[in-house]
Design an enzyme around this catalytic site. Structure first.
Site, PDB file in Angstrom:
ATOM      1  N   SER A  58      -3.795  35.729  40.383  1.00 25.96           N
ATOM      2  CA  SER A  58      -4.895  35.578  39.351  1.00 25.96           C
ATOM      3  C   SER A  58      -4.199  34.539  38.015  1.00 25.96           C
ATOM      4  O   SER A  58      -4.927  34.133  37.250  1.00 25.96           O
ATOM      5  CB  SER A  58      -5.694  36.935  38.738  1.00 25.96           C
ATOM      6  OG  SER A  58      -6.183  37.307  39.816  1.00 25.96           O
ATOM      7  N   GLU A  67      56.670  39.456  29.196  1.00 25.07           N
ATOM      8  CA  GLU A  67      57.036  38.695  30.419  1.00 25.07           C
ATOM      9  C   GLU A  67      58.460  38.387  30.623  1.00 25.07           C
ATOM     10  O   GLU A  67      59.163  38.014  32.023  1.00 25.07           O
ATOM     11  CB  GLU A  67      56.390  37.075  30.365  1.00 25.07           C
ATOM     12  CG  GLU A  67      54.847  37.047  30.231  1.00 25.07           C
ATOM     13  CD  GLU A  67      54.184  37.556  31.481  1.00 25.07           C
ATOM     14  OE1 GLU A  67      55.008  37.226  32.437  1.00 25.07           O
ATOM     15  OE2 GLU A  67      53.065  38.204  31.479  1.00 25.07           O
TER      16      GLU A  67
END
Length: 605
Positions: free
Chosen positions: A385, A122
């Site tokens: 059903s 970084e």
């Protein structure tokens, strides 16, 4: 006398008038000393005035950008969203909500490879620049220009801390100026070690995790004190794009990013090339835990009333990790295989304890990331059903028994004439046989003999179905719309001695079961539903060596297919269909849903 010599005239070239004129004194070429002094004074005066105005303009500009600047002193006390952590019944984390933070660690407490990896990838010049790295900016610009795309960023770690603690990600001039002002403030008030410590504890690393310790625990199950070099490389690579490099979401991208970090560490001298090679080979991610998104969202919504304001919470749920994995895997395999061939795009599964109502598994669709809509809870579909057991129960409560006869023959009610699926009639048959074969005409006759639609709807309400149902004889064929979880729960009294249960997912919030039907009626219903599996429409659901009972359901034009049944003390509810209500290719409840029930039941704990 001698004569004088003649005078010879002398000739000269013509001269210009100026040459014949008298010489005139010339003016000096350079300005006088006094004039030089006046010009210098003029320049100094206006330079001073210009500098004053420029200083004022700069001050005004800084004040304008700083007018709504956050108070840096309060940065470390920033408010975060409370976190909610959900665990399965065994204590394993299954989901997190809000902001998850780990243990705040001092720099020396972190595994040494972690800060080294962060600095290498970084901000390699972090220890040497004053917060803003002009050399790094120029290097990043050159790399990006030569690559033709953004490859490197020029922000320092201090700038990233300023942005993380105080600012948004908006790419505006104002935000960038404020970032620079706050960067200078940080460098003045904190040491380099403190700035790096703040970064490691506060950086966002995906999946709601803030800080390296939270991310280390989430992705690797260890503290940031003990991460390996390989793990540190993966964690250090996350800040650039937490979602894209998330090991749980994209392991391949996380692996590639980890390799880049190790290469950067070797290039900066933080590790040797050999150490980088060994660590690269060691990058591995533990298997991702089951992430029951539909269940987690269902529980998170229910738990809001139980949570203290602004406080983190860890809640134990009823979810069984194994059962959830089985349900997800089996449904996905069916939808990708036989389901795809039959035009089935979606499905849902619930598994719950018949005695208590505790939900052990919940799958609300094919893929949570693609569609978080919970079809197991929120969808309302016709059960066909699968609703008939409530009609049969109403008949039992009116005084009938499984051995009593009911007529299977053509029937007309006004302009409506219900027919059986196979369009054949058996005449006088027992209630048990009529349910086993799912006879439509028998269901309508039983509804009419038992008090009509109102009586059946009242039975449904006692068992926990809250949806409004049709007030006509078509209810006998399951034309009302219900939810899968709701209907599955309504079957519980058939298998627990007659007690109504309320489905729940938090261990601390069970509901006291309430007896709603007579134990003898429950036993008769269990007997008849067992016949559905042993010799009726649900034979595909049978499990060798186990008592299985349940009911199939199919709606008109094969738009919905259901199977709800009991095995080993749990209820499994299954629905298959399409979100747009498109017909499937002949899929009936006794086919794919019953087969899926069988597969899930075989693998349950």
């Amino acid at each position: 006398m001698p004569r004088p010599a003649p005078t010879v005239p002398r000739f000269y070239p013509p001269q210009p008038a100026a040459a014949r004129a008298k010489p005139v004194a010339q003016a000096p070429a350079a300005p006088t000393r006094s004039r030089q002094r006046r010009v210098l004074a003029w320049l100094l005066r206006w330079s001073f005035i210009a500098s004053v105005w420029l200083t004022l303009a700069a001050a005004v500009t800084v004040l304008w950008f700083a007018r709504d600047l956050p108070r840096p002193e309060s940065a470390l006390d920033a408010v975060r969203r409370p976190s909610l952590t959900l665990e399965d019944r065994s204590g394993h984390v299954i989901a997190t909500f809000g902001d998850l933070v780990g243990e705040p660690l001092r720099l020396k407490a972190f595994s040494a490879s972690l800060p080294a990896a962060v600095v290498a990838v970084e901000d390699r010049r972090f220890w040497h620049h004053p917060g803003i790295d002009l050399i790094g900016l120029l290097r990043a610009a050159w790399v990006n220009v030569t690559a033709g795309r953004v490859v490197q960023g020029g922000s320092t770690l201090t700038q990233q801390v300023a942005k993380t603690l105080f600012l948004s990600n908006a790419r505006t001039t104002k935000r960038k100026v404020q970032e620079l002002l706050l960067t200078l403030w940080l460098e003045r008030h904190f040491s380099k070690q403190e700035i790096l410590e703040i970064y490691l504890n506060r950086v966002y690393l995906g999946s709601g995790a803030w800080g390296m310790d939270a991310a280390a625990r989430m992705y690797f199950g260890v503290s940031a004190r003990r991460v390996t070099l390989a793990q540190a490389a993966v964690l250090a690579g996350l800040p650039r794009a937490p979602s894209r490099f998330n090991p749980r979401v994209n392991p391949a991208a996380a692996l590639a990013r980890g390799k880049d970090v190790l290469a950067a560490m070797a290039a900066s001298g933080a590790i040797t090339d050999e150490q980088a090679r060994v660590a690269t080979a060691q990058i591995a991610f533990p298997p991702s835990p089951v992430a029951p998104g539909w269940f987690a969202d269902w529980i998170a919504e229910q738990s809001q009333a139980l949570l203290a304001p602004d406080a983190d919470a860890v809640l134990r749920t009823t979810l069984d990790n194994h059962d959830q994995a089985v349900a997800e895997t089996r449904l996905s395999a069916l939808l990708d295989g036989a389901g795809a061939a039959a035009g089935v795009a979606e499905g849902a599964v619930v598994v719950l304890d018949a005695a208590s109502g505790a939900v052990r598994a919940m799958v609300g669709g094919r893929n949570f990331r693609d569609s978080p809509f919970n079809r197991a809870v929120l969808a309302r579909r016709q059960p066909g059903s699968a609703f008939k057991p409530l009609v049969w129960l109403t008949a039992l409560q009116s005084g009938m028994t499984p051995d009593d006869a009911v007529l299977d023959a053509p029937l007309r009610i006004g302009s409506w004439s219900p027919v059986n699926l196979e369009r054949r009639y058996l005449g006088e048959i027992t209630l048990e046989e009529a349910l086993a074969q799912s006879i439509n005409t028998a269901s309508v006759r039983l509804l009419m003999r038992s008090g009509g639609a109102r009586a059946v709807a009242a039975t449904a309400a006692r068992l926990g179905i809250s949806d409004k149902l049709p007030n006509d004889a078509s209810l006998a064929l399951g034309t009302g719309e219900v939810g899968l979880l709701e209907l599955t729960t309504a079957y519980a009294p058939f298998f627990n001695g007659g007690y109504r249960v309320v489905p729940f997912g938090l261990e601390r919030t069970p509901h006291q079961p309430e007896r709603v039907i007579d134990p003898a009626e429950a036993a008769m219903m269990a007997r008849m539903l067992g016949a559905v599996v042993t010799r009726g429409t649900g034979r595909a659901a049978a499990v060798p060596g186990r008592v299985v009972a349940g009911k199939t359901g199919t709606t008109q034009d094969f738009r919905d297919a259901w199977f709800i049944g009991s095995v080993k003390g749990v209820l499994i509810g299954i629905w298959l269909g399409n979100d747009d209500n498109a017909p499937m290719k002949g899929v009936m409840g006794g086919g794919l849903p019953a087969r899926l029930f069988h597969e899930i039941a075989m693998d349950l704990d």
